[in-house]
Design an enzyme around this catalytic site. Structure first.
Site, mmCIF file in Angstrom:
data_model
loop_
_atom_site.group_PDB
_atom_site.id
_atom_site.type_symbol
_atom_site.label_atom_id
_atom_site.label_comp_id
_atom_site.label_asym_id
_atom_site.label_seq_id
_atom_site.Cartn_x
_atom_site.Cartn_y
_atom_site.Cartn_z
ATOM 1 N N HIS A 3 0.875 5.029 6.008
ATOM 2 C CA HIS A 3 0.513 5.398 4.649
ATOM 3 C C HIS A 3 0.761 6.881 4.363
ATOM 4 C CE1 HIS A 3 -1.824 1.662 5.446
ATOM 5 N NE2 HIS A 3 -1.196 1.359 4.324
ATOM 6 N N SER B 11 0.796 -1.225 0.000
ATOM 7 C CA SER B 11 0.000 0.000 0.000
ATOM 8 C C SER B 11 0.830 1.278 0.000
ATOM 9 C CB SER B 11 -0.931 0.020 1.220
ATOM 10 O OG SER B 11 -0.183 -0.177 2.413
ATOM 11 N N GLU C 276 -13.849 11.155 10.132
ATOM 12 C CA GLU C 276 -13.455 10.944 11.522
ATOM 13 C C GLU C 276 -11.990 11.278 11.777
ATOM 14 O OE1 GLU C 276 -12.289 7.220 9.347
ATOM 15 O OE2 GLU C 276 -13.862 8.742 9.224
#
Length: 237
Positions: A193, A9, A186
């Site tokens: 990341h 990722s 939120e």
């Protein structure tokens, strides 16, 4: 000539639904010469093991042409010891999978470049810590023994983060308050990341290392040590 990215990722191509998250493979094109295309096949949460098992590597192989390059970054998820679908021993199955990747890429007449995992934003008493155990060492060892190019992104990013400091490098990551992005109302406190600023800096560091080490893939990238002439008159509104 194309570049294919395979990894996790931190390298992945993101879209609107995960904005502002971006992988460094997603922005590598900013440093490429204009005739080079980058195809980013990196995917969230994948290890060398799961990338093979899910047929993701086969998809790259089906498209590879002679003269292409493959940039391979794994380790983040190979270390997930509690997940048998992803975990690999660093000096065992992990290196075995790196060998498989390199052999299959070479059969296509393409070239593989290894990149150790970038660091997490993991600071203790003001010092960024290596959270990847023996995986960077295992990749570097494999590459050295088998004469493959390897960019030690783990050490490069550790050094960079320690130079810039904990607060400045927070800006590289998905760390922000609630109510800023509709995709993460939120807020986020994600120290792994990247956002655009971090992704660009990581990609830049990769290209700088490629030139410093005189790796063959440098033919794909602009030389950041050279002045680039811009016709600013044509950029005026």
């Amino acid at each position: 000539m194309n570049i294919y990215m395979m990894g996790d990722s931190t390298m992945k191509q993101n879209n609107y639904y995960t904005y502002p998250q971006q992988g460094w493979g997603q922005v590598l094109y900013l440093f490429c010469k204009e005739d080079i295309l980058v195809f980013d096949y990196a995917e969230n949460g994948r290890s060398t093991k799961s990338f093979i098992a899910e047929g993701r590597f086969d998809k790259i192989l089906s498209k590879l042409q002679k003269g292409d390059y493959v940039i391979c970054q794994f380790g983040h998820n190979d270390e997930k010891i509690n997940d048998p679908n992803r975990y690999t021993e660093p000096f065992g199955e992990y290196q075995k999978n790196l060998k498989y990747f390199s052999e299959e890429v070479e059969k296509k007449g393409a070239k593989i470049i290894f990149a150790t995992s970038i660091t997490r934003h993991s600071f203790v008493n003001g010092v960024c810590q290596n959270s990847h155990g023996d995986y960077p060492k295992a990749m570097k060892e494999f590459a050295k023994v088998n004469n493959f190019d390897c960019v030690d992104m783990n050490q490069i990013t550790l050094d960079l983060y320690n130079k810039l400091g904990e607060e400045e490098t927070k800006k590289f990551h998905m760390i922000f308050d609630a109510g800023i992005y509709s995709t993460y109302m939120e807020g986020k406190n994600d120290h792994s990341h990247l956002v655009f600023k971090g992704a660009v800096e990581i990609a830049k560091q990769f290209v700088l290392a490629v030139y410093k080490n005189d790796f063959e893939i440098k033919e794909c990238f602009i030389d950041l040590s050279e002045k680039f002439e811009i016709d600013y008159k044509m950029l005026k509104d």
